[in-house]
Motif scaffolding. Structure first.
Motif, short mmCIF file in Angstrom:
data_model
loop_
_atom_site.label_atom_id
_atom_site.label_comp_id
_atom_site.label_asym_id
_atom_site.label_seq_id
_atom_site.Cartn_x
_atom_site.Cartn_y
_atom_site.Cartn_z
N ARG A 90 -1.33 8.04 -13.18
CA ARG A 90 -2.35 8.01 -14.24
C ARG A 90 -1.77 8.54 -15.55
N ARG A 91 -2.44 8.20 -16.66
CA ARG A 91 -1.89 8.48 -17.98
C ARG A 91 -2.14 9.90 -18.47
N THR A 92 -3.17 10.55 -18.01
CA THR A 92 -3.50 11.87 -18.53
C THR A 92 -3.62 12.89 -17.41
N VAL A 93 -3.43 14.15 -17.77
CA VAL A 93 -3.59 15.24 -16.81
C VAL A 93 -5.03 15.30 -16.31
N ALA A 94 -5.98 15.10 -17.22
CA ALA A 94 -7.39 15.16 -16.83
C ALA A 94 -7.72 14.09 -15.80
N ASP A 95 -7.23 12.88 -16.01
CA ASP A 95 -7.49 11.79 -15.06
C ASP A 95 -6.86 12.09 -13.70
N ALA A 96 -5.62 12.60 -13.72
CA ALA A 96 -4.96 12.93 -12.46
C ALA A 96 -5.69 14.06 -11.74
N LYS A 97 -6.05 15.08 -12.47
CA LYS A 97 -6.71 16.24 -11.87
C LYS A 97 -8.01 15.86 -11.19
N ALA A 98 -8.72 14.89 -11.77
CA ALA A 98 -10.00 14.47 -11.22
C ALA A 98 -9.86 13.63 -9.96
N ALA A 99 -8.67 13.09 -9.72
CA ALA A 99 -8.52 12.10 -8.66
C ALA A 99 -7.65 12.52 -7.49
N VAL A 100 -6.65 13.37 -7.73
CA VAL A 100 -5.61 13.56 -6.71
C VAL A 100 -6.09 14.39 -5.52
#
Length: 249
Positions: A90-100
């Motif tokens: 994913r492109r952003t830390v926020a997006d990754a943090k919400a999904a991983v």
């Protein structure tokens, strides 16, 4: 003896050829003392060869994101929570943090550290690319690897990033920074790259991260290899060091 020690870290080693070439130059003829390697990136093999050839101290730049438009990379493992619709990080830390998923992150980051070891590189520390997308996983992986995690910067007397400053002001800022250092171990993070057309081709202009593609890297390169910066470090009796040397028991 002033008691001032400075770790100068070069990030994103392995991202692309321009970053590899510039970072090696910054280590050999500049002030960079250690480099953070991105095992999931397309130019990792070249980076590992260069690190061995020039005996560059390395750490794992633990990677769960990929911010670029035209330079994309995938996880080393197959965890579905780690990727977006195109199968890349994913492109952003926020997006990754919400999904991983924690378990999938641990497996991926362990694979990244293992890839450095398999390439004959001695992992001296671990840090993160872009930001803390999975805070609980980093310490777990670092403990398994047996190397310190640089993420909570409390281990340093100060921690600064050179890169995201206007090019015209960067050298003056760094000189002022060096003069203001107090006794203790300090961390300066840089993102170096050699001038190469690929830097300008990895991202569309106008986005939040566009300046990170070329502008910040080329100006970092110029400053950390500037003889006046090295002379100031010598004049101030600042000891350039690495995490391993500074915190050796």
């Amino acid at each position: 003896m002033t008691g001032v020690q400075l770790v100068v870290r070069g990030d994103d080693f392995g991202m692309c050829h321009a970053v590899n070439a510039g970072t090696v130059e910054a280590f050999r003829n500049g002030i960079v003392t250690q480099v953070s390697v991105m095992a999931a990136c397309p130019w990792f093999e070249e980076a590992s060869v260069l690190a061995r050839e020039f005996a560059i101290p390395v750490g794992v730049h633990q990677t769960l994101t990929c911010e670029w438009d035209f330079l994309r990379w995938r996880p080393l493992t197959d965890g579905p929570s780690l990727v977006g619709e195109d199968g890349t990080f994913r492109r952003t830390v926020a997006d990754a943090k919400a999904a991983v998923s924690h378990a999938e992150v641990v497996r991926e980051l362990s694979a990244q550290a293992g890839k450095l070891s398999a390439a004959g590189l001695d992992v001296e520390y671990l840090d993160v690319h872009m930001g803390l997308a999975a805070p609980a996983a980093y310490g777990e992986v670092a403990a398994a690897v047996g190397a310190p995690f640089i993420g909570a910067e409390e281990m340093f007397a100060s921690a600064e990033t050179l890169s995201n400053r206007d090019a015209a002001d960067k050298k003056a800022w760094l000189l002022e920074y060096l003069h203001a250092l107090t006794p203790g171990v300090h961390l300066l993070i840089t993102h170096c790259a050699a001038a190469h057309p690929e830097l300008g081709a990895i991202h569309r202009p106008g986005s939040d991260t566009y300046r990170w593609a070329e502008e910040y890297r080329l100006s970092d390169q110029a400053v950390v290899t500037d003889p006046e910066i090295r002379q100031a470090i010598d004049d101030l009796s600042i000891e350039l060091t690495t995490v391993r040397e500074a915190f050796r028991a």
